[in-house]
Design a protein around this motif. Structure first.
Motif: not given
Length: 588
Positions: A570-576
């Motif tokens: 989730l954190k990676v997708l939100e950052k992206s």
């Protein structure tokens, strides 16, 4: 923080050196054949010529030379005629994902020497509405700005407004014809604080004036003289011009805000005008600029040119300046005010020759040093299904606001059928999903390529689309909310376990290369690389989700590991998506 490929290169380089070969041969890259291996090293093939030995023998020696730590990290196999195939071992893969979970920047490397960068994007003309032709500059430029900041650079985004030249003279002339009694056209020295027009009226005035100038030569002469008077500093014209700017900028900010696009600088062509006289004199005095058929030009040809590069025209034969003049003066201004290490222009690729001429001129003149980066990200056109530039149904140029309205209407219709979204949230959810559809639809294409804007495709919740990415994010949030693991965030890395299935390994590998993927996108100034990455990540997550009992897993330790894995995803997708310039709604 090192990229994963660099870590693997260090491992293989040490093995090459231990085996008696050049460590530089250990370069590792992502595999061309993911069905066979995750990474590959082709150094033995290159070593064969240098060391006069069969590549398979060299590869065998290198594989045998891996030290104990390296052998715990990767499984290396030799494939004829001498390829070294690498797969990460579960324990090493786990440590990579743990590093992402523990790092505030999610393992995105920072540049060693941060730069001060000015990004020139947007480029709208005042007194005109934004249309679909403005979309790509705004969307690509905003993402490139965010990407450059993410890796540690200091970045200033400049809208660079078109607020000078004949267009302003045309507007002033038309207003004078319509309302000659206004104080701007009399001997008055006091001018009203409120503009004598709305943005809608202003947007009607320019095309009317432009059409008249093409049919009426006297009207055009009057507009040219008004332009001249404005540039000389006529007080009334300057007061009116300032109000045109004020009303236009307020409207532009509203439209850009809707696109989630913001600028640090609201500079314009007029800001560069004071720098032109001294710049022109300097070019003439040093013999860099010379007269050719009455025009002042700079020869920008270079010995290795494969095609003809015309001279850069500084002044026309009548002494008038051009876009090239203003752009060179703008670089002079930026150098004085900001002293940037790099200037990036996000402008239609059809302006490629213009920027070649301008860049060569400023380098030849010493306005910027050889170390100063000058980059043109040239983008292609956004086309309709007929392959031609996107138009309204009746063939006109579509306003950007109209396009966004159309996409939002489409999304509202789809969202109303979803029980997860409350009625009062439908509008805000539709706005977010519509923006993702538009931005992702654009950014998922390589900037330089033309693409077809397909409303039906871009608003789909399936396939390589913005709504699909958002749906994946919302799905993960929903699972984590149901789990309600209060202390999960504080113990992410401790909760993670080694992968046990192919789907779990694939998901963890995606997360492990997140930092590398973002940094490579930065090195290429290529947001489409991020889109490719998160599409694969979303696919691999959904494969893991459909094949794994997450909340229903009876083993508490495994369940906690799955939830920790989802949290990192989730954190990676939100950052992206933040780098791409949009965010996800609470529900879909």
């Amino acid at each position: 923080m090192k990229k994963l490929t660099d870590k693997l290169t260090d491992i293989m380089g040490a093995a090459f050196e231990k085996a008696g070969y050049d460590a530089a041969l250990g370069a590792v890259r992502v595999s061309d054949r993911p069905d066979l291996c995750q990474y590959q090293c082709n150094g033995a093939m290159a070593a064969a010529k240098k060391y006069h030995k069969a590549p398979f023998m060299i590869a065998d020696e290198v594989a045998a030379a891996l030290d104990a730590d390296a052998a715990e990290a990767v499984e290396v196999s030799v494939v004829k005629p001498g390829f070294l195939n690498l797969n990460l071992k579960p324990a090493f893969l786990l440590s990579c994902v743990q590093a992402v979970a523990e790092d505030e920047n999610l393992s995105i490397p920072k540049v060693e020497n941060p730069k001060k960068i000015v990004i020139d994007y947007g480029g709208p003309n005042v007194a005109k509405p934004l249309h679909v032709g403005h979309l790509r500059a705004a969307v690509i430029g905003e993402s490139v700005k965010r990407l450059c900041r993410t890796v540690g650079n200091e970045v200033l985004g400049d809208v660079h407004l078109g607020d000078w030249g004949l267009q302003m003279g045309l507007i002033i002339t038309e207003m004078k014809h319509r309302n000659p009694e206004l104080p701007y056209f009399t001997d008055s020295t006091e001018y009203p604080e409120e503009a004598p027009f709305t943005i809608s009226e202003l947007e009607e005035i320019y095309p009317a004036a432009s059409a008249k100038s093409k049919e009426d030569e006297e009207y055009k002469k009057e507009a040219l003289e008004a332009t001249h008077q404005l540039q000389l500093g006529n007080p009334g014209y300057r007061a009116l011009w300032n109000q045109i700017l004020s009303v236009s900028i307020a409207d532009l900010k509203r439209n850009y805000e809707r696109l989630n696009v913001s600028f640090d600088l609201w500079k314009s062509e007029s800001d560069a005008q004071p720098y032109i006289p001294a710049m022109v004199e300097d070019l003439k005095n040093r013999g860099i600029a010379f007269y050719d058929q009455g025009a002042l030009v700079v020869d920008v040809t270079e010995p290795d040119d494969k095609k003809e590069i015309p001279p850069c025209i500084i002044l026309k034969s009548d002494g008038a300046s051009l876009y090239s003049t203003t752009d060179i003066a703008t670089i002079v201004e930026r150098k004085k005010l900001f002293n940037p290490d790099e200037i990036i222009y996000v402008v239609d690729k059809r302006q490629g020759m213009h920027f070649t001429q301008v860049f060569r001129t400023v380098r030849k003149a010493g306005i910027v040093s050889d170390e100063t980066g000058l980059t043109h990200i040239g983008f292609g056109t956004m086309n309709g299904k007929d392959g031609k530039p996107f138009k309204t149904r009746d063939g006109g140029v579509m306003r950007l606001s109209s396009l966004l309205d159309e996409i939002e209407t489409e999304m509202k219709a789809k969202i109303r059928d979803n029980d997860n979204v409350r009625d009062e949230d439908t509008e805000s959810t539709a706005e977010k999903v519509a923006l993702a559809a538009v931005k992702y639809g654009d950014l998922s294409n390589q900037a330089s390529k033309d693409y077809v804007f397909d409303v039906e495709k871009f608003t789909s919740f399936e396939g390589n689309t913005g709504p699909y990415i958002l749906y994946t994010i919302v799905r993960i949030r929903s699972i984590l909310e149901k789990a309600a693991e209060g202390d999960l965030a504080e113990n992410l890395s401790a909760a993670l376990l080694q992968p046990e299935t192919d789907a779990e390994s694939a998901l963890m590998l995606d997360l492990a290369v997140f930092g590398s993927s973002i940094y490579e996108a930065y090195e290429e100034l290529a947001p489409h690389r991020i889109c490719s990455y998160i599409y694969q990540l979303s696919n691999d997550f959904n494969r893991f989700y459909h094949g794994t009992r997450i909340l229903g897993e009876e083993d508490a330790e495994k369940r906690r590991s799955y939830l920790a894995l989802l949290s990192v995803t989730l954190k990676v997708l939100e950052k992206s998506i933040d780098i791409l310039g949009f965010d996800a709604p609470a529900h879909m």
